[in-house]
Write an enzyme that holds these catalytic residues in place. Structure first.
Site, short mmCIF file in Angstrom:
data_model
loop_
_atom_site.label_atom_id
_atom_site.label_comp_id
_atom_site.label_asym_id
_atom_site.label_seq_id
_atom_site.Cartn_x
_atom_site.Cartn_y
_atom_site.Cartn_z
N ASP A 297 0.78 -1.26 0.00
CA ASP A 297 0.00 0.00 0.00
C ASP A 297 0.81 1.31 0.00
O ASP A 297 1.80 1.41 0.72
CB ASP A 297 -0.86 0.08 1.27
CG ASP A 297 -1.57 -1.19 1.61
OD1 ASP A 297 -1.49 -2.15 0.86
OD2 ASP A 297 -2.20 -1.21 2.68
N GLN B 172 4.14 0.65 2.23
CA GLN B 172 4.37 -0.60 2.95
C GLN B 172 5.55 -1.30 2.29
O GLN B 172 5.52 -1.57 1.08
CB GLN B 172 3.11 -1.48 2.88
CG GLN B 172 1.98 -0.96 3.73
CD GLN B 172 2.24 -1.19 5.21
OE1 GLN B 172 2.01 -2.27 5.71
NE2 GLN B 172 2.72 -0.17 5.92
N ARG C 280 -7.42 -1.13 11.86
CA ARG C 280 -6.20 -0.54 11.29
C ARG C 280 -6.41 0.55 10.23
O ARG C 280 -7.50 0.90 9.88
CB ARG C 280 -5.34 -1.64 10.69
CG ARG C 280 -6.03 -2.48 9.63
CD ARG C 280 -5.04 -3.53 9.08
NE ARG C 280 -5.62 -4.38 8.09
CZ ARG C 280 -6.18 -5.55 8.32
NH1 ARG C 280 -6.25 -6.02 9.55
NH2 ARG C 280 -6.68 -6.28 7.33
N ASP C 281 -5.27 1.00 9.72
CA ASP C 281 -5.14 1.89 8.55
C ASP C 281 -5.71 3.29 8.80
O ASP C 281 -6.55 3.79 8.02
CB ASP C 281 -5.78 1.25 7.31
CG ASP C 281 -5.23 -0.15 7.02
OD1 ASP C 281 -4.13 -0.46 7.54
OD2 ASP C 281 -5.88 -0.92 6.30
N GLU D 111 -10.49 -2.27 4.45
CA GLU D 111 -9.12 -1.80 4.70
C GLU D 111 -8.95 -0.38 4.14
O GLU D 111 -9.72 0.06 3.29
CB GLU D 111 -8.10 -2.74 4.04
CG GLU D 111 -8.18 -4.17 4.60
CD GLU D 111 -7.09 -5.10 4.08
OE1 GLU D 111 -6.47 -5.80 4.88
OE2 GLU D 111 -6.85 -5.14 2.86
N TRP E 115 -4.22 -8.94 -3.85
CA TRP E 115 -3.74 -9.96 -2.92
C TRP E 115 -3.94 -11.39 -3.45
O TRP E 115 -3.35 -12.33 -2.94
CB TRP E 115 -4.40 -9.79 -1.54
CG TRP E 115 -3.78 -8.67 -0.76
CD1 TRP E 115 -4.38 -7.50 -0.39
CD2 TRP E 115 -2.43 -8.59 -0.25
NE1 TRP E 115 -3.50 -6.70 0.31
CE2 TRP E 115 -2.30 -7.35 0.42
CE3 TRP E 115 -1.33 -9.45 -0.29
CZ2 TRP E 115 -1.11 -6.95 1.03
CZ3 TRP E 115 -0.14 -9.05 0.32
CH2 TRP E 115 -0.05 -7.82 0.97
C1 FRU Z 1 -3.88 -3.65 2.71
C2 FRU Z 1 -3.26 -4.09 4.03
C3 FRU Z 1 -3.60 -3.11 5.14
C4 FRU Z 1 -2.49 -3.30 6.12
C5 FRU Z 1 -1.30 -3.55 5.18
C6 FRU Z 1 -0.27 -4.48 5.72
O1 FRU Z 1 -3.23 -4.15 1.60
O2 FRU Z 1 -3.71 -5.39 4.35
O3 FRU Z 1 -4.89 -3.29 5.70
O4 FRU Z 1 -2.28 -2.20 6.94
O5 FRU Z 1 -1.84 -4.08 3.99
O6 FRU Z 1 0.85 -4.51 4.90
#
Ligand code: FRU
Length: 519
Positions: free
Chosen positions: A59, A75, A190-191, A242, A327
């Protein structure tokens, strides 16, 4: 006399030494630069999309414009080309197209891996972590504690902050972390995306909690108050929610302002796996509401995920970047030294006819990267154009009249074939990558034709743009009214483009090369 000649010899030797022995640092720099050039020519390395220097990326994080610089954090796992303990990688840009790699910004620590999040400039120093003269840049992210996860606990994700006093070069984690704990043990928690909310003079944070979003507010980015939930019974729920993003946009051609909430979801996207839905509604500083009944997707291709928008820009320049993968197969794509790219940076605009909808189209700066453009008044049925390499090109064209079936094919001597077009029968645009090149690394990559319900601006005239890079195609209809983003892995560059239609010609055709961003 002897001393004089010694001195003379010494001066000559020193002068020679200067000329023949370059500074060690320079040599190192030169080698790194050379490596960069070599590395960035690997097969499938995109030439005008952002990729990490090496290893795994997912991300985009902390998108922030400050002092004339666009920051892109992401990320990052710097040890392997599959997902691992997450860091925040960092890159900067002056125009959202060319990027400069920067040192890693955030490393995992005793509170866990550094998952996705956002960044703001705390200009008034509300956090007290900088000063009014040198306000802090603040990153707000999820700490993911892997031990807790392994032990089967549910409280291993919580929100933390870090600050930088030197424009994002070096970072310090806040000693009071986490700033939002997880006392009710929400497994997917999260996020965080933070923005300054002018009307309530507060920071607003949106995060996701499995099947819904949660909103919080804060005066200082350190103490947060829970406000409300949204979405348990709204939108698509085929997977985990997410990477949320909440922002206002003015409807084009009016003075009506609405709030847009982006929610990425995995799995459950229209063409399988990961995708990003959005809601158009209202936000009053506490709750987000919408009367939207249908499910809206920002992109119907398979490879635009976890996208969020920039902080620090005016709302009229709302700019989005997504992770160009899915994913379903992200960790298996056939690249060797690095994995994944970002989408082109896209401007988001809000429109209204029977319903509200977003358009997303590459930022204007991309036009500066087109060169050697060839134009054609029209291209008729079964006509082919050839080029050395369509995979570093952009093709713009138009179609007159109500849409009937048409197809654009890109192919090469190895008989790899990529198809894009329109199917009248099901009123859909499509991308068919089933024979586009390497496809067998994961069955779900090329399982079916990908469809997008055809939304256009007008009934009798449609504009198209196709951006092809070494391992991607981005297909825009009417400046992003419909958008499809897809990865492709041709075994050789495509060299032929063929247009087929019984009813249409391609008109106003412009075929341009794209400049490389890594030179
Ligand atoms: C989305 C995700 C987020 C998380 C990150 C982890 O692709 O799953 O929800 O913060 O990637 O790398």
């Amino acid at each position: 006399m002897r001393i004089v000649s010694f001195l003379f010899l010494f001066i000559i030797l020193t002068a020679c030494k200067k000329e023949t022995t370059p500074d060690v640092k320079d040599v190192k720099k030169e080698i790194t630069e050379k490596n960069d050039v070599v590395r960035f020519r690997e097969s499938y390395r995109p030439q005008y999309h952002f990729t990490p220097p090496e290893k795994w990326m997912n991300d985009p994080n902390g998108l922030l414009f400050h002092n004339g610089t666009y920051h892109l954090f992401y990320q990052y796992y710097p040890e392997d080309i599959v997902w691992g303990p997450m860091h925040w990688g960092h890159a900067t840009s002056k125009d959202l197209v060319s990027w400069k790699h920067q040192p890693i910004a955030l490393y995992p620590d005793e509170l866990g891996y550094i998952f996705s999040g956002s960044a703001v400039m705390d200009l008034e120093n509300t956090s007290g972590l900088g000063s009014k003269d040198n306000p802090p840049m603040i990153a707000i992210f999820t700490h993911h504690e892997p031990k807790g996860e392994k032990e089967g606990k549910n409280d291993f994700q919580y929100q933390s902050i870090a600050y930088s006093l030197d424009e994002g070069n070096t970072w310090t984690k806040y000693e009071g972390n986490p700033v939002i704990g997880n006392p009710t043990s929400i497994r997917d928690f999260r996020d965080p995306k933070v923005m300054w909310h002018e009307a309530s003079q507060k920071w607003i944070l949106t995060l996701v909690a499995g099947d819904h979003a949660k909103f919080y507010s804060s005066p200082d980015l350190k103490s947060w108050t829970y406000l409300s939930d949204f979405g348990k019974d709204k939108g698509a729920h085929g997977g985990v929610w997410e990477c949320p993003d909440l922002f206002p946009l003015t409807v084009a051609g009016s003075d009506e302002t609405k709030w847009v909430l982006l929610i990425s979801i995995n799995p459950g996207a229209p063409n399988g796996g990961s995708g990003t839905q959005y809601f158009v509604g209202d936000f009053d500083g506490t709750t987000f509401t919408t009367s939207q009944k249908d499910i809206k997707w920002i992109d119907y291709g398979s490879d635009n995920y976890a996208g969020v928008t920039y902080n620090g820009l005016p709302d009229s320049d709302r700019t989005f970047i997504g992770w160009m993968s899915n994913w379903n197969y992200a960790q298996k794509t056939p690249t060797e030294n690095w994995r994944s790219a970002m989408t082109l940076s896209r401007k988001l605009t809000l429109h209204k006819n029977d319903t509200y909808y977003l358009k997303s189209y590459p930022v204007a700066a991309i036009d500066e990267y087109s060169y050697d453009s060839k134009t054609y008044d029209s291209i008729t049925n079964k006509y082919s154009l050839t080029s050395e390499n369509f995979n570093e090109m952009r093709i713009d064209f138009e179609i007159e009249g109500a849409l009937e079936d048409f197809e654009v094919k890109f192919s090469n001597v190895a008989n790899d074939q990529l198809f894009l077009g329109y199917h009248k029968e099901d009123h859909s645009f499509y991308v068919d990558r089933r024979k586009s090149g390497k496809i067998d690394f994961e069955p779900r990559f090329a399982e079916k034709i990908h469809l997008a319900p055809a939304r256009t601006d007008k009934n009798d005239h449609t504009r198209f743009s196709i951006f092809l890079d070494a391992s991607s195609v981005e297909f825009f209809v009417d400046q992003g009214t419909t958008t499809m983003t897809e990865q492709i892995f041709p075994t050789q560059p495509y060299t032929v483009m063929t247009f087929t239609s019984k009813d249409h010609k391609m008109t106003q055709v412009r075929v341009s090369k794209m400049k490389r961003i890594w030179e």
